[in-house]
Design an enzyme around this catalytic site. Structure first.
Site, mmCIF file in Angstrom:
data_model
loop_
_atom_site.group_PDB
_atom_site.id
_atom_site.type_symbol
_atom_site.label_atom_id
_atom_site.label_comp_id
_atom_site.label_asym_id
_atom_site.label_seq_id
_atom_site.Cartn_x
_atom_site.Cartn_y
_atom_site.Cartn_z
ATOM 1 N N ARG A 37 -9.534 0.583 14.344
ATOM 2 C CA ARG A 37 -10.924 0.407 13.917
ATOM 3 C C ARG A 37 -11.880 0.341 15.104
ATOM 4 O O ARG A 37 -13.029 0.757 14.988
ATOM 5 C CB ARG A 37 -11.046 -0.852 13.059
ATOM 6 N N LYS A 197 -0.388 -4.335 -7.640
ATOM 7 C CA LYS A 197 -0.880 -4.703 -8.969
ATOM 8 C C LYS A 197 -1.764 -3.622 -9.571
ATOM 9 O O LYS A 197 -2.704 -3.154 -8.938
ATOM 10 C CB LYS A 197 -1.650 -6.023 -8.891
ATOM 11 N N GLY A 352 -5.656 0.611 3.970
ATOM 12 C CA GLY A 352 -4.573 -0.343 3.805
ATOM 13 C C GLY A 352 -3.243 0.113 4.361
ATOM 14 O O GLY A 352 -3.156 0.741 5.411
ATOM 15 N N GLY A 375 -10.885 -1.326 0.416
ATOM 16 C CA GLY A 375 -11.707 -1.652 -0.741
ATOM 17 C C GLY A 375 -12.896 -0.737 -0.905
ATOM 18 O O GLY A 375 -13.247 -0.327 -2.018
#
Length: 395
Positions: A37, A197, A352, A375
């Site tokens: 990053r 999930k 991620g 996200g």
């Protein structure tokens, strides 16, 4: 310049955020475990410095509750200085008279880093008075932090109300790459969605159904779909309360004439940690023993992925296909990275652990685009407005 320097730190320091990639071999204290990053912000930073700007860098690190020395940006400033080849002094604060004096004393080409902006609770509350303090002493605002563009915080959205706001080169690159697969993807278009999930990615799945030709679902979230189809998943991670929603996605895929790929065979083990590796074996999805947990996709499932990836013109991937943090259960995730790298398609990796997989495999440069925002990339795919982008007038 708002940057996303929320990087993974060494083993004895706090982790940046739940679910963030962590190194397989922990780095020593105060070392940056992965500086991806930081390097991603260099193109914008170099353009500004070469153009004669004096630049103050603003970032958060982790989720501090007040001032936390373990989450200081000091190691980040040190790493950036080494990469860019000039001093990067770290100010003690992110707002206040001392910061404003330091900023006003800067000369063209100077660079400073403000301390972790989340040391102040007003940051996440998007407090206008705090945003005004952040803006004090600066002339323009450049947002290059795609990873936090989905947050309406003072340093991502609030400052744009007090300074002329512009997108950085990384932010633009992310929006063009991810927007391209939404607006005009080349077909066949394959989306591979994994992760733990289904509840966190239901909106993403439903937004992709009308756009893709094939939707492949893996990871823990696939277990909920298997449950919804009447299959037994043993002691696997699953969300029985989401079975109805899983059936709705299945119905939408079939109703739209699209292809749904779920695991046909899996690797199951006594436990989902390294201790379970010795007892792991491959089973058809109809034959998973009740005392075992599904930890990865099996070889026949990978063969099915290989077929659709080989034919695809556009591939979007987000989320691991197994318990990726355990090397013995990372085969499916690794193979998808390898298949995408050799596919010749437009390949987008969406944040991620998927990014960690391609980085560890040395395949990041083989992908068309590797997103810096987990996200944020998912919310963009969902069709949501990103506050950090909406705040830029010429968006």
């Amino acid at each position: 310049m708002r940057v996303d320097f929320n990087v993974p730190l060494g083993a004895t320091r706090s982790a940046p955020r739940p679910g963030a990639p962590t190194p397989r071999a922990p780095a020593p204290e105060d070392e940056i475990a992965d500086d991806t990053r930081i390097r991603a912000a260099l193109p914008t930073l170099r353009v500004l410095l070469k153009g004669g700007a004096a630049v103050g860098l603003v970032s958060h690190l982790g989720r501090p509750k007040g001032r936390d020395p373990k989450l200081s940006l000091a190691p980040v400033a040190t790493r950036l200085a080494g990469i860019i080849g000039q001093p990067v002094p770290l100010l003690d604060e992110s707002v206040g008279p001392a910061v404003e004096r330091a900023v006003r004393a800067m000369k063209p080409g100077d660079l400073v880093m403000l301390e972790n902006v989340r040391f102040h609770p007003e940051e996440e509350k998007n407090d206008p008075a705090f945003a005004k303090q952040l803006a004090a002493g600066f002339d323009i605002f450049v947002n290059d932090a795609f990873g936090t563009a989905h947050r309406a915080h003072a340093s991502t959205e609030g400052v744009a109300h007090f300074l002329p706001a512009y997108a950085g080169l990384l932010l633009e690159k992310e929006l063009v790459a991810l927007g391209g697969i939404l607006d005009q993807p080349k077909h066949p278009f394959v989306a591979i969605i994994g992760g733990a999930k289904v509840s966190t990615k239901m909106d993403v799945l439903r937004s992709l159904v009308p756009r893709v030709d094939t939707l492949a679902i893996g990871g823990g979230m696939a277990n909920t779909f298997l449950l919804a189809m009447g299959r037994e998943v043993g002691r696997s991670l699953a969300e029985p309360d989401k079975e109805t929603e899983a059936r709705l996605v299945t119905d939408e895929v079939e109703g739209n004439g699209k292809e749904l790929l779920l695991p046909v065979d899996v690797v199951a083990a006594p436990s989902a940690d390294a201790d379970g590796a010795s007892g792991a074996a491959t089973y058809d999805v109809d034959e998973v023993p009740s005392h075992l947990a599904i930890v990865d996709v099996g070889p026949r499932t990978i063969d099915r992925y290989a077929r659709v990836i080989g034919n695809a013109k556009t591939i979007f991937w987000n989320g691991p296909l197994g318990v990726f943090e355990v090397p013995a259960f990372a085969n499916g995730t690794r193979r998808v990275a390898e298949l995408m790298a050799s596919s010749g398609a437009t390949t987008i990796v969406g944040g991620g652990e998927s990014v960690q997989a391609v980085e560890e495999a040395g395949l990041a440069d083989k992908m068309t685009h590797v997103s810096t925002g987990g996200g944020a990339s998912l919310e963009l795919i969902e069709g949501k407005t990103l506050p950090g982008v909406a705040a830029i007038p010429d968006r």
